[in-house]
Design a protein around this motif. Sequence first.
Motif, PDB file in Angstrom:
ATOM      1  N   GLU A  62     -10.847  -3.301  -0.225  1.00  0.00           N
ATOM      2  CA  GLU A  62     -10.978  -2.998  -1.975  1.00  0.00           C
ATOM      3  C   GLU A  62      -9.365  -4.442  -1.913  1.00  0.00           C
ATOM      4  O   GLU A  62      -9.053  -5.221  -1.052  1.00  0.00           O
ATOM      5  CB  GLU A  62      -9.267  -1.571  -1.601  1.00  0.00           C
ATOM      6  CG  GLU A  62      -9.292  -0.736  -3.076  1.00  0.00           C
ATOM      7  CD  GLU A  62     -10.604  -0.280  -3.510  1.00  0.00           C
ATOM      8  OE1 GLU A  62     -10.909  -0.329  -4.548  1.00  0.00           O
ATOM      9  OE2 GLU A  62     -11.666   0.295  -2.535  1.00  0.00           O
ATOM     10  N   LYS A  63      -9.866  -4.431  -3.649  1.00  0.00           N
ATOM     11  CA  LYS A  63      -9.012  -5.717  -3.879  1.00  0.00           C
ATOM     12  C   LYS A  63      -8.069  -4.881  -4.646  1.00  0.00           C
ATOM     13  O   LYS A  63      -8.294  -4.711  -5.740  1.00  0.00           O
ATOM     14  CB  LYS A  63     -10.796  -6.777  -4.682  1.00  0.00           C
ATOM     15  CG  LYS A  63      -9.448  -7.538  -5.066  1.00  0.00           C
ATOM     16  CD  LYS A  63     -10.804  -8.630  -5.776  1.00  0.00           C
ATOM     17  CE  LYS A  63     -10.129  -9.708  -6.556  1.00  0.00           C
ATOM     18  NZ  LYS A  63     -10.810 -10.956  -7.700  1.00  0.00           N
ATOM     19  N   LEU A  64      -6.819  -6.156  -4.665  1.00  0.00           N
ATOM     20  CA  LEU A  64      -5.625  -5.821  -4.977  1.00  0.00           C
ATOM     21  C   LEU A  64      -5.699  -6.550  -6.471  1.00  0.00           C
ATOM     22  O   LEU A  64      -5.721  -7.514  -6.335  1.00  0.00           O
ATOM     23  CB  LEU A  64      -4.641  -6.142  -3.836  1.00  0.00           C
ATOM     24  CG  LEU A  64      -2.997  -6.144  -4.402  1.00  0.00           C
ATOM     25  CD1 LEU A  64      -2.638  -4.913  -5.085  1.00  0.00           C
ATOM     26  CD2 LEU A  64      -2.184  -7.344  -3.646  1.00  0.00           C
ATOM     27  N   ASN A  65      -5.584  -5.839  -7.512  1.00  0.00           N
ATOM     28  CA  ASN A  65      -5.070  -6.497  -8.596  1.00  0.00           C
ATOM     29  C   ASN A  65      -3.946  -7.085  -8.957  1.00  0.00           C
ATOM     30  O   ASN A  65      -2.863  -7.123  -8.222  1.00  0.00           O
ATOM     31  CB  ASN A  65      -4.720  -5.386  -9.337  1.00  0.00           C
ATOM     32  CG  ASN A  65      -5.074  -5.437 -10.774  1.00  0.00           C
ATOM     33  OD1 ASN A  65      -4.249  -6.309 -11.649  1.00  0.00           O
ATOM     34  ND2 ASN A  65      -5.608  -4.721 -11.771  1.00  0.00           N
ATOM     35  N   PHE A  66      -4.476  -8.820  -9.837  1.00  0.00           N
ATOM     36  CA  PHE A  66      -3.713  -9.794  -9.976  1.00  0.00           C
ATOM     37  C   PHE A  66      -2.462  -9.229 -10.505  1.00  0.00           C
ATOM     38  O   PHE A  66      -1.192  -9.387  -9.561  1.00  0.00           O
ATOM     39  CB  PHE A  66      -4.280 -11.181 -10.603  1.00  0.00           C
ATOM     40  CG  PHE A  66      -3.883 -11.602 -10.574  1.00  0.00           C
ATOM     41  CD1 PHE A  66      -2.973 -12.378  -9.133  1.00  0.00           C
ATOM     42  CD2 PHE A  66      -3.248 -12.381 -11.575  1.00  0.00           C
ATOM     43  CE1 PHE A  66      -2.086 -13.896  -9.163  1.00  0.00           C
ATOM     44  CE2 PHE A  66      -2.341 -13.531 -11.921  1.00  0.00           C
ATOM     45  CZ  PHE A  66      -1.260 -13.891 -10.596  1.00  0.00           C
ATOM     46  N   GLU A  67      -2.405  -8.803 -11.513  1.00  0.00           N
ATOM     47  CA  GLU A  67      -1.208  -8.063 -12.319  1.00  0.00           C
ATOM     48  C   GLU A  67       0.133  -7.904 -10.844  1.00  0.00           C
ATOM     49  O   GLU A  67       1.167  -7.743 -11.617  1.00  0.00           O
ATOM     50  CB  GLU A  67      -1.746  -7.417 -13.064  1.00  0.00           C
ATOM     51  CG  GLU A  67      -2.226  -8.247 -14.408  1.00  0.00           C
ATOM     52  CD  GLU A  67      -3.429  -8.878 -14.081  1.00  0.00           C
ATOM     53  OE1 GLU A  67      -4.057  -7.832 -13.192  1.00  0.00           O
ATOM     54  OE2 GLU A  67      -4.333  -9.196 -15.218  1.00  0.00           O
ATOM     55  N   VAL A  68      -0.630  -6.871 -10.585  1.00  0.00           N
ATOM     56  CA  VAL A  68      -0.187  -5.650  -9.407  1.00  0.00           C
ATOM     57  C   VAL A  68       0.561  -6.841  -8.431  1.00  0.00           C
ATOM     58  O   VAL A  68       1.753  -7.083  -8.496  1.00  0.00           O
ATOM     59  CB  VAL A  68      -0.324  -4.526  -8.869  1.00  0.00           C
ATOM     60  CG1 VAL A  68       0.210  -3.757  -7.782  1.00  0.00           C
ATOM     61  CG2 VAL A  68      -1.531  -4.095  -9.857  1.00  0.00           C
ATOM     62  N   PHE A  69      -0.047  -7.481  -7.994  1.00  0.00           N
ATOM     63  CA  PHE A  69       0.661  -9.011  -7.510  1.00  0.00           C
ATOM     64  C   PHE A  69       1.303  -9.083  -7.232  1.00  0.00           C
ATOM     65  O   PHE A  69       1.961  -9.918  -6.838  1.00  0.00           O
ATOM     66  CB  PHE A  69      -0.605  -9.303  -6.189  1.00  0.00           C
ATOM     67  CG  PHE A  69      -0.008 -10.091  -5.699  1.00  0.00           C
ATOM     68  CD1 PHE A  69       0.117 -10.570  -4.413  1.00  0.00           C
ATOM     69  CD2 PHE A  69      -0.166 -11.933  -5.877  1.00  0.00           C
ATOM     70  CE1 PHE A  69      -0.043 -11.220  -2.846  1.00  0.00           C
ATOM     71  CE2 PHE A  69       0.038 -13.005  -5.146  1.00  0.00           C
ATOM     72  CZ  PHE A  69       0.946 -12.638  -4.094  1.00  0.00           C
ATOM     73  N   GLU A  70       0.830  -9.914  -8.687  1.00  0.00           N
ATOM     74  CA  GLU A  70       1.937 -10.985  -9.313  1.00  0.00           C
ATOM     75  C   GLU A  70       3.575  -9.459  -9.308  1.00  0.00           C
ATOM     76  O   GLU A  70       4.228 -10.767  -9.153  1.00  0.00           O
ATOM     77  CB  GLU A  70       1.564 -11.446 -11.024  1.00  0.00           C
ATOM     78  CG  GLU A  70       2.601 -12.218 -11.737  1.00  0.00           C
ATOM     79  CD  GLU A  70       1.390 -12.696 -12.675  1.00  0.00           C
ATOM     80  OE1 GLU A  70       1.737 -14.688 -13.244  1.00  0.00           O
ATOM     81  OE2 GLU A  70       1.153 -11.778 -13.471  1.00  0.00           O
ATOM     82  N   LYS A  71       3.335  -9.268  -9.827  1.00  0.00           N
ATOM     83  CA  LYS A  71       4.898  -8.327 -10.408  1.00  0.00           C
ATOM     84  C   LYS A  71       5.216  -8.302  -8.350  1.00  0.00           C
ATOM     85  O   LYS A  71       6.967  -8.531  -8.315  1.00  0.00           O
ATOM     86  CB  LYS A  71       4.840  -7.354 -10.415  1.00  0.00           C
ATOM     87  CG  LYS A  71       4.264  -6.858 -12.275  1.00  0.00           C
ATOM     88  CD  LYS A  71       3.787  -5.238 -12.546  1.00  0.00           C
ATOM     89  CE  LYS A  71       3.292  -5.108 -13.770  1.00  0.00           C
ATOM     90  NZ  LYS A  71       2.538  -6.119 -14.832  1.00  0.00           N
ATOM     91  N   ALA A  72       4.416  -7.996  -7.565  1.00  0.00           N
ATOM     92  CA  ALA A  72       5.229  -7.424  -6.055  1.00  0.00           C
ATOM     93  C   ALA A  72       5.709  -9.659  -5.483  1.00  0.00           C
ATOM     94  O   ALA A  72       6.789  -9.278  -5.672  1.00  0.00           O
ATOM     95  CB  ALA A  72       4.030  -7.088  -5.264  1.00  0.00           C
ATOM     96  N   PHE A  73       4.729 -10.194  -5.832  1.00  0.00           N
ATOM     97  CA  PHE A  73       5.544 -11.652  -6.180  1.00  0.00           C
ATOM     98  C   PHE A  73       6.776 -12.304  -6.363  1.00  0.00           C
ATOM     99  O   PHE A  73       7.896 -12.372  -5.815  1.00  0.00           O
ATOM    100  CB  PHE A  73       4.309 -12.439  -6.683  1.00  0.00           C
ATOM    101  CG  PHE A  73       4.679 -14.087  -5.590  1.00  0.00           C
ATOM    102  CD1 PHE A  73       4.366 -14.539  -3.684  1.00  0.00           C
ATOM    103  CD2 PHE A  73       5.079 -14.770  -6.471  1.00  0.00           C
ATOM    104  CE1 PHE A  73       4.121 -15.041  -3.462  1.00  0.00           C
ATOM    105  CE2 PHE A  73       5.324 -15.756  -5.002  1.00  0.00           C
ATOM    106  CZ  PHE A  73       5.258 -16.228  -4.401  1.00  0.00           C
ATOM    107  N   LEU A  74       6.603 -11.895  -8.603  1.00  0.00           N
ATOM    108  CA  LEU A  74       7.709 -12.097  -8.449  1.00  0.00           C
ATOM    109  C   LEU A  74       9.427 -11.325  -7.788  1.00  0.00           C
ATOM    110  O   LEU A  74      10.224 -11.351  -7.678  1.00  0.00           O
ATOM    111  CB  LEU A  74       7.515 -11.424 -10.252  1.00  0.00           C
ATOM    112  CG  LEU A  74       8.638 -11.435 -11.277  1.00  0.00           C
ATOM    113  CD1 LEU A  74       9.159 -12.323 -11.216  1.00  0.00           C
ATOM    114  CD2 LEU A  74       8.860 -11.117 -12.768  1.00  0.00           C
ATOM    115  N   GLY A  75       9.316 -10.148  -7.935  1.00  0.00           N
ATOM    116  CA  GLY A  75      10.502  -8.551  -7.334  1.00  0.00           C
ATOM    117  C   GLY A  75      11.158  -9.879  -5.893  1.00  0.00           C
ATOM    118  O   GLY A  75      12.018  -9.800  -5.584  1.00  0.00           O
ATOM    119  N   PHE A  76       9.919 -10.054  -4.695  1.00  0.00           N
ATOM    120  CA  PHE A  76      10.015 -10.662  -4.062  1.00  0.00           C
ATOM    121  C   PHE A  76      10.360 -11.892  -3.127  1.00  0.00           C
ATOM    122  O   PHE A  76      11.858 -12.253  -3.279  1.00  0.00           O
ATOM    123  CB  PHE A  76       8.341 -10.882  -2.988  1.00  0.00           C
ATOM    124  CG  PHE A  76       8.095 -11.972  -1.756  1.00  0.00           C
ATOM    125  CD1 PHE A  76       9.433 -11.194  -0.680  1.00  0.00           C
ATOM    126  CD2 PHE A  76       7.716 -13.170  -2.133  1.00  0.00           C
ATOM    127  CE1 PHE A  76       8.832 -12.141   0.233  1.00  0.00           C
ATOM    128  CE2 PHE A  76       7.488 -13.349  -0.100  1.00  0.00           C
ATOM    129  CZ  PHE A  76       8.046 -12.623   0.648  1.00  0.00           C
TER     130      PHE A  76
END
Length: 264
Positions: A62-76
């Motif tokens: 399954e491919k992780l949606n980039f917009e979701v990853f971007e939000k996760a990375f920002l919070g990280f």
Amino acid sequence: MKRFPLLLGLFYLITTSFYPSGSENLPETAITIKEVKLSPKKNSEPANEAEEVYKNLQFEGEKLNFEVFEKAFLGFQNLKKSGKLEPTAHLLSVCDFSLSSNKKRLWVVDTGEKKLLFNSLVAHGKGTGEEFAMNFSNTEDSHQSSLGFYITEQTYEGDNGYSLRLFGMDKGYNDAALERCIVMHGAHYVSEDFIKAEKRLGRSWGCPAIPRELAQPIINTIKDRTCLFIYYPDQNYLSSSEWLKGSAQKDQILNAPEQKMATN
């Protein structure tokens, strides 16, 4: 009197000598306009760090949606800047609850090595929905999942076997996780066999439960103060989380079923 015609002729000669004889001798009066060529704007800005990590991930399932990853990375990154995580922290786990529970919607990423370590099934709470997550809560006995950023803590052996404590970092959304015993653990109902039998994944009491066979390797990888982000396109959460402040991305909410967020 004879001099008068002579003087008149001399005067005429002198005065007419100052006029040009033809239009080709007229002084140039046109204004020369310099042509200004606009060079096309070059996209010289380097890709941001989230894009650099994401484009190197090898998604075999399954491919992780980039917009979701971007939000996760920002919070990280914001958690690291605030001192909640060590500056050297490099593990980021992302759970996308906008997807069907029948899909592998948990990803564990090594942002330092730019590698995908795990992609797994993960359950949401019984009170959150059937196949799809719909409702979220931070309230005891709601049996609902909680949105937001978590910091992983210690492991322990509990009723569900090897488990990982989670500390919720979003006030009002998941900061009651420890009191509610919201932990990561393995479960028999998180499996492909269960999906085949029930047409959907099994559900927890609010915990992000994972397959039993992956519980130990995943938990041992992400334990002891790494970041976990549980995502759902909840407008209220995305606009209010302090860990998502400073985002340069569009305030675009990904398509998902209508959700309800219970409050304390």
